[in-house]
Design an enzyme around this catalytic site. Sequence first.
Site, mmCIF file in Angstrom:
data_model
loop_
_atom_site.group_PDB
_atom_site.id
_atom_site.type_symbol
_atom_site.label_atom_id
_atom_site.label_comp_id
_atom_site.label_asym_id
_atom_site.label_seq_id
_atom_site.Cartn_x
_atom_site.Cartn_y
_atom_site.Cartn_z
ATOM 1 N N SER A 246 0.926 -1.210 -0.179
ATOM 2 C CA SER A 246 -0.068 -0.170 -0.062
ATOM 3 C C SER A 246 0.960 1.109 -0.018
ATOM 4 O O SER A 246 1.996 1.220 0.416
ATOM 5 C CB SER A 246 -0.997 -0.067 1.088
ATOM 6 O OG SER A 246 -0.259 0.562 2.514
ATOM 7 N N LYS A 247 0.347 2.198 -0.442
ATOM 8 C CA LYS A 247 1.064 3.457 -0.448
ATOM 9 C C LYS A 247 1.410 4.140 0.790
ATOM 10 O O LYS A 247 2.288 4.739 1.148
ATOM 11 C CB LYS A 247 0.218 4.677 -1.187
ATOM 12 C CG LYS A 247 0.293 4.522 -2.724
ATOM 13 C CD LYS A 247 -0.546 5.522 -3.429
ATOM 14 C CE LYS A 247 -1.968 5.023 -3.354
ATOM 15 N NZ LYS A 247 -2.997 5.301 -4.158
ATOM 16 N N ARG A 248 0.280 3.732 1.715
ATOM 17 C CA ARG A 248 0.510 4.265 3.268
ATOM 18 C C ARG A 248 1.969 3.846 3.915
ATOM 19 O O ARG A 248 2.484 4.364 4.501
ATOM 20 C CB ARG A 248 -0.539 3.791 3.907
ATOM 21 C CG ARG A 248 -1.092 4.818 4.941
ATOM 22 C CD ARG A 248 -2.482 4.542 5.391
ATOM 23 N NE ARG A 248 -2.768 3.206 5.412
ATOM 24 C CZ ARG A 248 -2.435 1.904 6.258
ATOM 25 N NH1 ARG A 248 -2.008 2.117 7.178
ATOM 26 N NH2 ARG A 248 -2.954 0.781 5.864
ATOM 27 N N GLY A 250 4.367 3.062 2.086
ATOM 28 C CA GLY A 250 5.728 3.721 1.319
ATOM 29 C C GLY A 250 5.993 2.753 0.392
ATOM 30 O O GLY A 250 7.099 2.771 -0.271
#
Length: 483
Positions: A246-248, A250
Amino acid sequence: MTLSEVRVRIAPSPSGYVHVGTARTAIFNYLFARRHGGKFLVRIENTDKERSDPVFTEAILSALKWLGLQWDEEIVYQSDRIDLYKTHARKLLESGHGYRCFCSPEQLAQDREKARAEKKDMRYNRRCLNLSQAEVEAQVALGSAYTIRLRIPEGETNFDDLVSGELKRKNEDLEDFIVARSDGTATYNLAVVVDDHDMGITHVLRGNDHVTNTFKQIHLYHSFGFELPKFGHMPMILRPDKKKVSKRLGDKDVLAFQREGVLPEAMFNYLCLLGWSPKTDREIYSLEELIDLFTSDNFNPSNAIFDVEKLVAFNQEYIANKPDHELAAMVAPLLVEADLTTKYWLETRWEYLRQVVGALKLRARRIVDFVELSAYFFAFDYQYESDAAAKHFTSENAELLSELTDRFERLQDFTHEALEQTLSALADDKGIKRARLIHPTRLAVSGRSKGPSLYEMLVILSQPVVVERMRRAIEIIKNANSA
Ligand code: GLU
């Protein structure tokens, strides 16, 4: 469009970059279309104005292009189709599959609070389904705001998933979900069904985080009387720590891998094997082979781990097999950017760059590695590795190097064979091992203790450069020892 034509799509929301999960879904859809002689389409799901940004649309399309995922028809933008969704929401009201819900957000928040207190999942309690026709009409006449909900029948919903086989869900778990907001705009599930039907999508292949949506969407298909596509839900891609990519956390934009020197073919090939398998021992496949092998029988329902090291190993293999001139074209701007050379210099010495890249390609794990590996081919002011210099730059070796340089200078043909013979002959004359000459020579001309084959390197550098570099090293050794 014939009915038997396979039509698939990737439908990213431009609220972020393309991470490896979306890239993999896009690749699967692309391969599926190519395998069946069908069409691969792109739809940009940009109805959420707050979260959508055209910058991300551009980045998404660049990522698809980088991976070679050329789409076959004009891109569909959901923002152009708002009225179509509204019309469909009204149709649901007219057909009785949908109903108006006048519950205020405060009321729904209270319901949610109550469900939480009772430790139950929040399901809409159908308060407004039970309103009489007169009550509804009165509310409408008053101008009260309402959403439109889909009436989910009693029972159970099931479908045959291309990846996981039969999937079932109790309808009571689906609730009468909202298909149109109080401002009349459609929610995600309605827009997707309208679009997939309208675009003639035959197979919906997407991440298994959409399974619940699929159950809901099936009811929309039934309500509209649309034919159902086939569904296939891909397992999630996990990080090595087993967390979902996930983008969260990184996890990055696939284009960041491009910037770091990963070849698109390597990324494509590696991602293909996350959630699908050709069931052979091989791992490296050409695009044609993948298209040929890509059937839905070989999807693997278990979650797959994205391992950067493994990707880099694929990349190394792809670099090793890529033609030198193609690599040279990729490396050239990086060398200029690193100030190792200029565009003009390279343009007039393309063959030199091609040879340098060819000599180093078995050592590069990423395209950017060529910069570090090849620096001494372009810069003359390289440093000598200090440990290696302490070992090989002795005054005795300076004498040997000096003699070797004289012999190199006298060579008519500065070829691999001639250089090897010359060095061996000197070693024989002096009764020493060749390594005594090879190591200091390599260090003198490159500053390094490791690199490509010495003779190949000397030929590429050319006679005058080699002689100059060897004399400079001899000078430096002598000065250091007399100091
Ligand atoms: N827009 C959705 C997403 O980005 C994809 C929806 C779909 O494939 O149906 O996850």
